[in-house]
Enzyme design. Structure first.
Site, PDB file in Angstrom:
ATOM      1  N   GLY A  40       0.843  -1.249  -0.159  1.00 59.56           N
ATOM      2  CA  GLY A  40       0.096  -0.373  -0.346  1.00 59.56           C
ATOM      3  C   GLY A  40       0.828   1.029  -0.470  1.00 59.56           C
ATOM      4  O   GLY A  40       1.782   1.462   0.328  1.00 59.56           O
ATOM      5  N   TYR A 149      -0.952 -17.428  -2.665  1.00 62.50           N
ATOM      6  CA  TYR A 149      -2.095 -16.563  -2.163  1.00 62.50           C
ATOM      7  C   TYR A 149      -3.350 -17.507  -2.566  1.00 62.50           C
ATOM      8  O   TYR A 149      -4.190 -16.777  -1.224  1.00 62.50           O
ATOM      9  CB  TYR A 149      -1.948 -15.633  -3.635  1.00 62.50           C
ATOM     10  CG  TYR A 149      -3.265 -14.416  -3.675  1.00 62.50           C
ATOM     11  CD1 TYR A 149      -3.145 -13.534  -2.620  1.00 62.50           C
ATOM     12  CD2 TYR A 149      -3.821 -13.954  -4.550  1.00 62.50           C
ATOM     13  CE1 TYR A 149      -4.000 -12.202  -2.932  1.00 62.50           C
ATOM     14  CE2 TYR A 149      -5.421 -13.449  -4.980  1.00 62.50           C
ATOM     15  CZ  TYR A 149      -4.692 -12.641  -3.973  1.00 62.50           C
ATOM     16  OH  TYR A 149      -6.058 -11.806  -3.923  1.00 62.50           O
ATOM     17  N   TYR A 163     -14.768 -19.642  12.257  1.00 66.69           N
ATOM     18  CA  TYR A 163     -15.455 -18.424  13.418  1.00 66.69           C
ATOM     19  C   TYR A 163     -17.228 -18.408  13.110  1.00 66.69           C
ATOM     20  O   TYR A 163     -17.645 -17.558  14.426  1.00 66.69           O
ATOM     21  CB  TYR A 163     -14.569 -16.590  13.279  1.00 66.69           C
ATOM     22  CG  TYR A 163     -13.597 -16.720  14.131  1.00 66.69           C
ATOM     23  CD1 TYR A 163     -12.425 -17.922  13.892  1.00 66.69           C
ATOM     24  CD2 TYR A 163     -12.922 -15.939  14.789  1.00 66.69           C
ATOM     25  CE1 TYR A 163     -11.036 -18.123  14.748  1.00 66.69           C
ATOM     26  CE2 TYR A 163     -12.585 -15.924  16.199  1.00 66.69           C
ATOM     27  CZ  TYR A 163     -11.060 -16.944  15.845  1.00 66.69           C
ATOM     28  OH  TYR A 163     -10.286 -17.235  16.274  1.00 66.69           O
TER      29      TYR A 163
END
Ligand code: UDP
Length: 317
Positions: A40, A149, A163
């Site tokens: 970024g 990836y 979760y």
């Protein structure tokens, strides 16, 4: 306004994270942006300096995330996301997809927040089903160069569902297809900045392989709109967001040359290993569930993107 909700965006200085941050601020959220600036760039969020609803924290989310105060939404957008980035950064890509997902889920759980993860069409690998529906399990080479990836994102999806099931958390998974627009990195190696950069700089266009592989390109504002709508929905399984308009890479190269007016040749280079031969989202689920579909057509979006890179190159030179 006193009662604004707080959203955390990881990867906030990235291409998608920064556009998502803008949208959330426009929707009246306070945003805490987290990024370790590995891929970024603060340039993508510098327009937010001085905005009292925005806070930036430079942090690597593979390490424990401590945040005081209330958080209502966590958007996990941190990851290298272009093939050359994750080839250069294999361990970081695996860690952010696994440990980064674990830490951001832990944060959302501790705060009782809704959680949305940026997953990817790469979970379908080199697909044997076309177009790709969410129900397709994919065709991924776990040990190939893209595996770092693809498998990290597949693991991340599994962890989010874990979760959701174990802790009854409100979680969402977006599978993002090829997206383009301003704030992509010129040098990130992806086909859109690569071809536009080459054409603008009077260089030949580098098509990998014979260019018959297909991609379907979504303009960034459409993608962010789909993601925002998904974050407000009550659906917990993966949802494809992308533009189904499909073209070959060779067609795309010719289109860019035509719009920019480049007379340079198209040169062919070796096709990277496991490069998907086709890719096109089936977006019927997003249409039905979110009432969403892309609105910006290719011609309009690509001109805006070219204008961005033209300005970027002028500033650089
Ligand atoms: N590609 C290309 N020339 C380039 C960069 C990419 O022909 O300079 C091709 C690449 O092989 C792939 C497609 O364009 O078939 C899209 O590549 P990108 O890196 O944008 O991402 P992917 O969709 O493969 O994740």
């Amino acid at each position: 306004m006193a009662n604004k909700k707080t959203a955390v965006v990881t990867g906030a200085a990235g291409f998608l994270g920064s556009h998502l941050t803008d949208r959330l601020l426009a929707e009246g959220y306070k945003v805490i942006g987290i990024d370790n600036l590995l891929t970024g760039n603060v340039r993508n969020i510098e327009h937010l300096a001085g905005n009292s609803d925005f806070q930036f924290i430079k942090h690597d989310v593979t390490n424990y995330i401590y945040l005081p105060g209330e958080v209502h939404l966590v958007f996990n957008f941190a990851s290298p996301a272009s093939p050359i980035d994750y080839l250069k950064l294999p361990i970081q890509t695996l860690k952010v997809g696994s440990l980064g997902t674990h830490n951001t889920l832990g944060l959302a759980k501790a705060k009782g927040a809704t959680y949305l993860i940026a997953s990817t069409s790469e979970t379908y690998g080199d697909p044997l089903e076309h177009p790709q529906k969410e129900s397709y399990w994919g065709n991924v080479n776990p040990i190939g160069p893209r595996g770092v990836y693809d498998e990290a994102k597949r693991f991340a999806e599994a962890m989010v569902m874990g979760y959701h099931r174990a802790h009854h958390m409100d979680t969402k998974i977006v599978r993002i297809f090829n997206t383009y627009g301003p704030r992509m990195r010129l040098e990130d190696g992806r086909v859109v900045p690569a071809f536009i950069g080459q054409a603008l700089q009077g260089k030949p266009i580098t098509v990998f392989g014979d260019g018959s592989q297909t991609r379907s390109f979504c303009y960034v504002s459409d993608l962010i709109d789909g993601i925002y709508k998904l974050s407000q929905s009550n659906y917990h399984e993966p949802v494809n967001i992308g533009n189904p308009r499909e073209m070959t890479v060779l067609q795309f190269a010719k289109e860019i040359q035509k719009i920019i007016g480049s007379d340079q040749p198209i040169i062919h280079q070796e096709l990277p290993m496991d490069d998907p031969k086709v890719r096109q989202p089936d977006i019927s689920l997003a249409r039905k569930l979110l009432g969403w579909e892309p609105k910006v057509d290719f011609e309009e979006g690509i001109v805006k993107t070219i204008d961005y890179f033209r300005e970027f190159l002028a500033i650089k030179s």
